[in-house]
Design an enzyme around this catalytic site. Structure first.
Site, PDB file in Angstrom:
ATOM      1  N   GLU A 136      47.433   5.336  22.116  1.00  0.00           N
ATOM      2  CA  GLU A 136      46.694   5.092  20.933  1.00  0.00           C
ATOM      3  C   GLU A 136      47.467   5.833  19.860  1.00  0.00           C
ATOM      4  OE1 GLU A 136      44.269   4.582  24.192  1.00  0.00           O
ATOM      5  OE2 GLU A 136      45.514   6.492  23.878  1.00  0.00           O
ATOM      6  N   GLN A 147      61.371  20.244  28.636  1.00  0.00           N
ATOM      7  CA  GLN A 147      61.147  19.761  27.202  1.00  0.00           C
ATOM      8  C   GLN A 147      59.939  20.635  26.669  1.00  0.00           C
ATOM      9  OE1 GLN A 147      61.398  15.626  24.956  1.00  0.00           O
ATOM     10  NE2 GLN A 147      59.005  15.981  25.019  1.00  0.00           N
ATOM     11  N   GLY A 148      60.061  21.305  25.622  1.00  0.00           N
ATOM     12  CA  GLY A 148      59.030  22.261  25.400  1.00  0.00           C
ATOM     13  C   GLY A 148      58.401  21.835  23.862  1.00  0.00           C
ATOM     14  N   SER A 185      54.954  19.668  23.563  1.00  0.00           N
ATOM     15  CA  SER A 185      53.676  19.636  23.616  1.00  0.00           C
ATOM     16  C   SER A 185      53.136  21.131  23.757  1.00  0.00           C
ATOM     17  CB  SER A 185      52.917  18.700  24.783  1.00  0.00           C
ATOM     18  OG  SER A 185      53.372  17.362  24.598  1.00  0.00           O
ATOM     19  N   GLU A 234      65.662   9.025  23.399  1.00  0.00           N
ATOM     20  CA  GLU A 234      65.064   9.050  24.696  1.00  0.00           C
ATOM     21  C   GLU A 234      64.552   7.475  24.793  1.00  0.00           C
ATOM     22  OE1 GLU A 234      60.545  10.250  26.308  1.00  0.00           O
ATOM     23  OE2 GLU A 234      61.265  11.125  24.396  1.00  0.00           O
TER      24      GLU A 234
END
Length: 764
Positions: free
Chosen positions: A372, A126-127, A129, A244
């Protein structure tokens, strides 16, 4: 690697359970792989076996090679495969891109990618971040420029799991203007062997190489590899993330269940089974795995109804990440001095799985958005609180305090009717005025709810009840509590359940017809006390005193637990309250009544004796607990709704206090607790009386609900500040009801400890 056996199966059109059972039975008889490489190869081969047998992808549509099973069947599928120890798909990331292809891909893309993906013949990474766009994904800067039939991609991705093993990467790239924004982001499928791609593995804290940096230097990607329209990748990505957190990881429930059982066994093996501090931690862990199970099922149910699971999925994502860390922290603690050893050291406990897992799970609250950021998402997108970045407010996923996953039609209708009826009768001023009337309730409201079938909603129809499932009764109790109904609904429901269990049909009919009732029995931290302090039945009359009886001052029927001095056994009896001396006591809960009941040779009618009493109490305890729990769920969610409303209104330093993360995160945790309790209570209510786990599920659901209500009540006052501490504000009414519930039928810590004992017994 040893050659595996084969099994001849029926055609894929046969019954899936029969075919899967045959395949799993064959798998159990195969030699187990001995090395990680063998396990990896076995998992790949297993996937092709499933596909060839028509037993892969239980939730996918049949049109794309799936089984298209209903929710309960999918749960059964994962139970069966997990119990057999069958390998899971070796590339879990594949099941993030797969739903996106199914929903948004072209027929050519589905044909090209789905079968090799399912067979584990091609791996995906998965690209999303980037170094400057981790949790803040909308800040991504990897650029794709259209050049005829290709895009030219330049930029960098980071924290890319399995990038060194993947054949393909599904990536978000910016095709629109630079900057932070979701418009102009496009979803591309890129071959990892493309010229211009460089992969640099990163070593993680546990010492492994599970993720990497990926660099793109003018990489050509065919336009045909774009998913959906150019610039619409952000909304398409939500399909990936929604699935997901809902469907692709449904099996987590069973994987976590198996791992939790291992932690319990570890505690027993290491001599900690009776350690009170460890047992408390084990109870928290057992509760966590059940919250995840309930949330996962509700999220999947939303997906199957073609609804966005985002709200429940966001909550579950946070719960799961923190649960994983708690579980591994506890397991590492249970290794004793073994915790000083590295996971590859000689003499390490359980081959180092717990020390390795503890370090690896540090990523659980970082990857796919930090904890967070998840709390920000819950506060702003789910609860609708003001943005901490000053970007205004979004509409909440649902009204705060309402069920995050839409209930079935009959439950939704019941909630609406009961909620509206109670709200029309109840106001803060009248509730506060009850402080001087300890032996009073709203008779008009009670009569109104009797018209809707309460309190006998779940009682058998021949006895005047509604014959409804226990879940609906819990939903009705929750709605009454949400609106702080000043009626003896829960005490009456408990007394009615005991009458039904004892076979006291005549008295039960009276209660289903609208009579109020109370169960007169002493209460301790563990629930009903059956071995001391009971009234005595002698010569057809009762003598004795029971203090602090819920609902006693307003009851039309007393159901009494007593002892027979002649036999030494227990008995249940009904008594007319006028035959007793009643002393109304001041209740901390201003919406409830409590009193001391004294009998002096009071006439009584015996309805059960001896073993029949034990049986009736055992049958009734689960319903009684869930009634109190449902009441607490209503209180917790009302406190949440009030806190969120105030946090969006009250301003400090020129902005709403709900935009301060200290406040918004507190509200987010109120939601996590209240919604988790609701899910557990409803899941426990759905279990049948003959379910061996029903009692444990009830204990843990009740403990969770009691704690959630007190936590939410305290937090509601804190969010309101000074005004929440005033008598005229209703926040203290919620906290009072929560505190009273916590003492009515067993303390949460005792219920949790009882559940721990049950788990140890099951595993032994």
């Amino acid at each position: 690697m040893e050659e595996k056996s084969t099994v001849v199966l029926d055609a894929p059109t046969g019954d899936w359970r029969t075919r899967l059972t045959a395949l799993l039975d064959d798998y159990r008889n195969r030699p187990r792989p001995k090395t990680s490489r063998e396990r990896f190869e076995t998992a790949i081969a297993w996937q092709s076996e499933l596909v060839d047998a028509g037993l892969a992808a239980p939730g996918w549509p049949r049109a794309v090679g799936g089984m298209e099973l209903e929710l309960e069947d999918q749960l059964d599928y994962y139970r069966m495969t997990t119990a057999a120890g069958a390998p899971k798909h070796p590339c879990g990331l594949s099941f993030i891109v797969a739903p996106t292809l199914i929903v948004h891909g072209t027929e050519e893309q589905k044909e090209r990618f789905l079968d090799p993906l399912l067979r584990a013949q091609e791996f995906w990474c998965q690209g999303f971040s980037e170094p400057g766009a981790g949790s803040d994904l909308a800040s991504l800067s990897t650029r794709a420029v259209r050049d005829g039939d290709v895009y030219r991609v330049t930029g960098q991705k980071i924290w890319t799991t399995m990038a060194d093993k993947a054949d393909w990467i599904f990536a978000l790239v910016r095709t629109g203007p630079a900057g932070r924004g979701t418009d102009g982001i496009t979803y591309l499928l890129i071959p990892m062997n493309s010229p211009g791609i460089e992969v640099r593995p990163l070593r993680d804290a546990a010492g492994g190489h599970h993720f990497a940096e990926v660099f793109f230097d003018d990489v050509e990607v065919p336009v045909t590899n774009r998913i959906g329209e150019e610039g619409k990748g952000w909304s398409i990505m939500r399909t990936s993330l929604g699935h997901e957190r809902a469907t692709a990881f449904l099996a987590d429930e069973f994987r976590y269940r198996a791992t939790v059982d291992k932690v319990f066994r570890l505690a027993a093996e290491q001599g900690y089974a009776d350690d009170p501090l460890v047992r408390r931690e084990l109870a928290e862990m057992e509760t966590g795995v059940r919250v995840i199970a309930a949330n996962s099922a509700r999220a999947l149910d939303a997906v199957l109804r073609q609804e966005d699971p985002g709200g429940v999925a966001s909550v579950n994502r946070l719960v799961k990440s923190e649960f994983e860390q708690h579980m591994h922290r506890l397991a590492l603690r249970l290794t004793g001095t073994g915790a000083v050893l590295g996971n590859r050291s000689e003499g390490v406990v359980d081959k180092g799985r717990w020390s390795y897992g503890y370090l690896m799970c540090r990523a659980a609250t970082i990857g796919a958005g930090t904890a967070e950021i998840q709390r920000n998402t819950i506060a702003e997108s789910v609860l609708g609180l003001p943005s901490h970045r000053g970007e205004g407010r979004r509409a909440p996923a649902v009204a705060p305090g309402r069920p995050l996953a839409a209930p079935e039609e009959d439950e939704a209708a019941l909630r609406e009717v009961v909620g509206a009826a109670v709200a029309s009768y109840v106001d803060t001023e009248s509730l506060l005025a009850r402080a001087g009337r300890p032996a009073d309730y709203d008779i008009g409201l009670w009569d109104e709810l009797v018209k809707f079938g309460l309190p006998g909603l779940a009682a058998p129809e021949p006895l005047g009840g509604g014959g409804a499932p226990l879940r609906l009764l819990c939903a009705a109790i929750e709605e009454a509590a949400y609106n702080l109904a000043p009626i003896p609904l829960v005490p009456t429901v408990i007394a009615l359940e005991i009458l039904l269990a004892a076979g006291a049909d005549e008295a039960a009919r009276r209660v289903t017809g609208g009579a109020t009732a109370a169960f007169v029995a002493p209460i301790g931290d563990g629930g009903w006390i059956t071995d001391s302090g009971l009234p005595v039945f002698d010569g057809g009359t009762l003598t004795g005193v029971v203090e602090r009886v819920a609902g006693a001052p307003v009851a039309d029927v007393f159901v009494v637990l007593a002892t027979d001095p002649a036999t030494g056994g227990l008995l249940l009896a009904t008594v007319d309250p006028t035959a007793a001396t009643l002393t109304a006591q001041e209740s901390v809960d201003l919406t409830a009544t409590v009193g001391m009941v004294a009998f002096e040779e009071a006439a009584a009618t015996v309805i059960a004796e001896g073993e029949a009493v034990e049986s009736a109490l055992a049958r009734s305890r689960r319903v009684a607990q869930l009634a109190v729990a449902a009441d607490s769920v209503g209180v917790a969610n009302r406190a949440l709704a009030m806190a969120v409303d105030w946090a969006g209104q009250r301003e400090q330093f020129g902005q709403p206090i709900g935009s301060f993360q200290a406040v918004s995160h507190r509200c987010a945790y109120m939601l996590v607790g209240a919604e988790g309790a609701r899910g557990q209570v409803l899941a426990a209510a759905d279990r049948g009386d003959d379910d061996p786990d029903a009692e444990t599920a009830s204990d843990l659901a009740t403990a969770a609900a009691l704690r959630a209500a007190v936590d939410a009540g305290e937090s509601c006052i804190q969010v309101h500040g000074g005004i929440g501490f005033t008598w005229e504000h209703p926040a203290h009414l919620l906290l009072r009801r929560a505190v009273a519930n916590e003492a009515w039928l067993g303390r949460p810590e005792v219920l949790r400890d009882r559940a721990v004992t049950a788990v140890f017994e099951r595993l032994s």
